[in-house]
Write a protein that holds these residues in place. Structure first.
Motif, PDB file in Angstrom:
ATOM      1  N   LEU A  40      42.112  79.889  19.787  1.00  0.00           N
ATOM      2  CA  LEU A  40      41.415  80.563  20.871  1.00  0.00           C
ATOM      3  C   LEU A  40      41.023  79.524  21.914  1.00  0.00           C
ATOM      4  N   PRO A  41      41.081  79.871  23.195  1.00  0.00           N
ATOM      5  CA  PRO A  41      40.560  78.950  24.205  1.00  0.00           C
ATOM      6  C   PRO A  41      39.042  78.917  24.125  1.00  0.00           C
ATOM      7  N   GLY A  42      38.480  77.847  24.642  1.00  0.00           N
ATOM      8  CA  GLY A  42      37.031  77.832  24.774  1.00  0.00           C
ATOM      9  C   GLY A  42      36.330  76.790  23.930  1.00  0.00           C
ATOM     10  N   SER A  43      35.038  76.673  24.206  1.00  0.00           N
ATOM     11  CA  SER A  43      34.171  75.671  23.605  1.00  0.00           C
ATOM     12  C   SER A  43      33.654  76.119  22.242  1.00  0.00           C
ATOM     13  N   HIS A  44      32.737  75.354  21.695  1.00  0.00           N
ATOM     14  CA  HIS A  44      32.207  75.599  20.360  1.00  0.00           C
ATOM     15  C   HIS A  44      31.506  76.953  20.250  1.00  0.00           C
ATOM     16  N   LEU A  45      30.874  77.386  21.331  1.00  0.00           N
ATOM     17  CA  LEU A  45      30.110  78.639  21.297  1.00  0.00           C
ATOM     18  C   LEU A  45      30.717  79.756  22.133  1.00  0.00           C
ATOM     19  N   LYS A  46      31.742  79.474  22.906  1.00  0.00           N
ATOM     20  CA  LYS A  46      32.281  80.485  23.811  1.00  0.00           C
ATOM     21  C   LYS A  46      32.792  81.706  23.066  1.00  0.00           C
ATOM     22  N   TRP A  47      33.341  81.520  21.874  1.00  0.00           N
ATOM     23  CA  TRP A  47      33.898  82.647  21.110  1.00  0.00           C
ATOM     24  C   TRP A  47      32.809  83.627  20.679  1.00  0.00           C
ATOM     25  N   LEU A  48      31.553  83.152  20.641  1.00  0.00           N
ATOM     26  CA  LEU A  48      30.436  84.022  20.309  1.00  0.00           C
ATOM     27  C   LEU A  48      29.801  84.636  21.546  1.00  0.00           C
ATOM     28  N   VAL A  49      29.885  83.929  22.672  1.00  0.00           N
ATOM     29  CA  VAL A  49      29.375  84.465  23.936  1.00  0.00           C
ATOM     30  C   VAL A  49      30.324  85.526  24.486  1.00  0.00           C
ATOM     31  N   ASP A  50      31.615  85.288  24.327  1.00  0.00           N
ATOM     32  CA  ASP A  50      32.655  86.227  24.768  1.00  0.00           C
ATOM     33  C   ASP A  50      33.506  86.556  23.547  1.00  0.00           C
ATOM     34  N   PRO A  51      33.046  87.477  22.682  1.00  0.00           N
ATOM     35  CA  PRO A  51      33.632  87.617  21.345  1.00  0.00           C
ATOM     36  C   PRO A  51      34.849  88.524  21.227  1.00  0.00           C
ATOM     37  N   ALA A  52      35.236  89.212  22.286  1.00  0.00           N
ATOM     38  CA  ALA A  52      36.335  90.172  22.158  1.00  0.00           C
ATOM     39  C   ALA A  52      37.631  89.528  21.662  1.00  0.00           C
ATOM     40  N   PRO A  53      38.061  88.369  22.182  1.00  0.00           N
ATOM     41  CA  PRO A  53      39.299  87.765  21.664  1.00  0.00           C
ATOM     42  C   PRO A  53      39.201  87.415  20.179  1.00  0.00           C
ATOM     43  N   ALA A 100      28.434  69.542  24.765  1.00  0.00           N
ATOM     44  CA  ALA A 100      28.838  69.648  23.370  1.00  0.00           C
ATOM     45  C   ALA A 100      29.174  71.065  22.956  1.00  0.00           C
ATOM     46  N   PHE A 101      28.416  72.050  23.480  1.00  0.00           N
ATOM     47  CA  PHE A 101      28.491  73.393  22.927  1.00  0.00           C
ATOM     48  C   PHE A 101      29.098  74.453  23.841  1.00  0.00           C
ATOM     49  N   LEU A 102      28.849  74.361  25.152  1.00  0.00           N
ATOM     50  CA  LEU A 102      29.229  75.486  26.014  1.00  0.00           C
ATOM     51  C   LEU A 102      29.527  75.004  27.432  1.00  0.00           C
ATOM     52  N   ALA A 103      30.434  74.056  27.530  1.00  0.00           N
ATOM     53  CA  ALA A 103      30.778  73.525  28.850  1.00  0.00           C
ATOM     54  C   ALA A 103      31.421  74.579  29.732  1.00  0.00           C
ATOM     55  N   ASP A 104      31.993  75.620  29.131  1.00  0.00           N
ATOM     56  CA  ASP A 104      32.669  76.671  29.880  1.00  0.00           C
ATOM     57  C   ASP A 104      31.789  77.910  30.059  1.00  0.00           C
ATOM     58  N   GLY A 105      30.493  77.779  29.850  1.00  0.00           N
ATOM     59  CA  GLY A 105      29.570  78.889  30.042  1.00  0.00           C
ATOM     60  C   GLY A 105      28.661  78.656  31.231  1.00  0.00           C
ATOM     61  N   ALA A 144      40.183  75.557  21.194  1.00  0.00           N
ATOM     62  CA  ALA A 144      40.970  74.549  21.903  1.00  0.00           C
ATOM     63  C   ALA A 144      40.138  73.592  22.740  1.00  0.00           C
ATOM     64  N   ASP A 145      38.952  74.032  23.185  1.00  0.00           N
ATOM     65  CA  ASP A 145      38.151  73.191  24.083  1.00  0.00           C
ATOM     66  C   ASP A 145      36.834  72.769  23.448  1.00  0.00           C
ATOM     67  N   ASP A 146      36.798  72.741  22.132  1.00  0.00           N
ATOM     68  CA  ASP A 146      35.580  72.399  21.410  1.00  0.00           C
ATOM     69  C   ASP A 146      35.306  70.899  21.525  1.00  0.00           C
ATOM     70  N   ALA A 147      34.114  70.541  21.998  1.00  0.00           N
ATOM     71  CA  ALA A 147      33.748  69.131  22.140  1.00  0.00           C
ATOM     72  C   ALA A 147      32.944  68.614  20.963  1.00  0.00           C
ATOM     73  N   SER A 148      32.266  69.482  20.219  1.00  0.00           N
ATOM     74  CA  SER A 148      31.467  69.009  19.095  1.00  0.00           C
ATOM     75  C   SER A 148      32.268  68.969  17.796  1.00  0.00           C
ATOM     76  N   MET A 149      33.302  69.807  17.709  1.00  0.00           N
ATOM     77  CA  MET A 149      34.303  69.721  16.626  1.00  0.00           C
ATOM     78  C   MET A 149      35.649  69.548  17.319  1.00  0.00           C
ATOM     79  N   PRO A 150      35.973  68.345  17.775  1.00  0.00           N
ATOM     80  CA  PRO A 150      37.163  68.142  18.609  1.00  0.00           C
ATOM     81  C   PRO A 150      38.432  68.652  17.946  1.00  0.00           C
ATOM     82  N   LEU A 151      39.365  69.063  18.782  1.00  0.00           N
ATOM     83  CA  LEU A 151      40.611  69.620  18.269  1.00  0.00           C
ATOM     84  C   LEU A 151      41.326  68.660  17.306  1.00  0.00           C
TER      85      LEU A 151
END
Length: 291
Positions: free
Chosen positions: A260-273, A181-186, A229-236
């Motif tokens: 932004l690419p990534g899951s629901h939390l990825k933008w906070l784990v990798d915040p530079a973009p 749901a939150f961080l499939a790409d982490g 784009a890859d959010d599973a808990s708030m789908p695109l």
């Protein structure tokens, strides 16, 4: 008064200001000031009981009272408005919300649009046509497995007067549901780190039809929606529906849409973009440009 905007950051469900620390570091290194808000009952106002510590006491966790009981959306909005009033004394304000934090941001924007020079939703709720809970029955939310996210639920919300989730569970099925749901790409480490910044309790009030976006107030604020784009808990599809509904409500003031690419939390784990996107929005912020 400075012309430099202040970013006011509003967290989502079960989260707090702590999750914004990496993003604030990136914003600071780009020359921007920011304030991360703890809504009532969050951050150091949250309830962490001995039952939540290791070894855990499941029975105690299911019954112990929580400080967030009785906190309402109106309480959240009033608290946020107080922060916005203070931030506005220093110049323009960009209000940024994530996930459930969008409900509070929308309520504050309905009440005090004069305090906000741009409102930014990062895969966040901005209800327009329906109340928040009603969206869960819509086709855009069909891929969200609410039952699996309940595997770590603790206690009866009706009895506790709040939502409680055991984010420190070691149950493989529950952890797999959180990851999906939150961080499939982490990584596993990133997931567990983030779960340990979550707090177990959240309030029950997500608002009514009176708290949906209002054209006469909310609709006057320049607004941006950052799609994940890859959010599973708030789908695109849901994010896009909220954008369409907002644009239909205020056709002369549509969303500026970023992705932004990534899951629901990825933008906070990798915040530079995300920080770079927000920096671009800071350059666009002009209080005199409001429609």
């Amino acid at each position: 008064m400075s012309s430099q905007p202040t970013f006011v950051l509003v967290h989502g469900a079960f989260a707090n200001s702590f999750s914004f620390a990496p993003l604030q570091a990136e914003l600071g290194l780009l020359g921007h000031r920011s304030v991360a808000v703890d809504l009532p009952g969050h951050g150091f106002g949250a309830t962490y009981t001995r039952a939540y510590q290791a070894p855990q006491d499941p029975e105690g966790l299911a019954t112990v009272p929580g400080a967030i009981k009785g906190v309402t959306l109106a309480d959240n909005a009033a608290h946020l408005i107080g922060v916005l009033e203070r931030a506005k004394r220093n110049g323009p304000v960009i209000l940024v919300s994530h996930s459930r934090g969008g409900i509070t941001a929308t309520a504050a924007a309905n009440a005090r649009p004069d305090l906000i020079d741009r409102i930014v939703y990062v895969s966040a709720w901005c209800p327009v046509a329906l109340d928040v809970n009603d969206y869960y029955a819509e086709p855009e939310m069909a891929t969200v497995d609410v039952a699996s996210l309940g595997l770590a639920a603790a206690g009866n919300p009706a009895e506790l007067g709040l939502l409680r989730v055991n984010f420190r569970t070691a149950d493989p099925a529950a952890l797999a549901a959180f990851r999906a749901a939150f961080l499939a790409d982490g990584t596993d480490e990133e997931l567990l780190t983030f779960l340990n910044t979550f707090q177990p309790d959240e309030n029950l009030d997500v608002g009514t039809s009176a708290d949906r976006a209002q054209a006469a107030t909310w609709g006057t604020i320049p607004k941006t929606y950052v799609r994940l784009a890859d959010d599973a808990s708030m789908p695109l599809p849901l994010q896009d529906r909220l954008i369409r509904e907002g644009d239909a409500l205020t056709p002369d003031n549509p969303y500026d849409v970023r992705t932004l690419p990534g899951s629901h939390l990825k933008w906070l784990v990798d915040p530079a973009p995300a920080a770079r996107v927000l920096s671009e929005l800071a350059q666009l912020t002009d209080p005199s440009a409001r429609p």
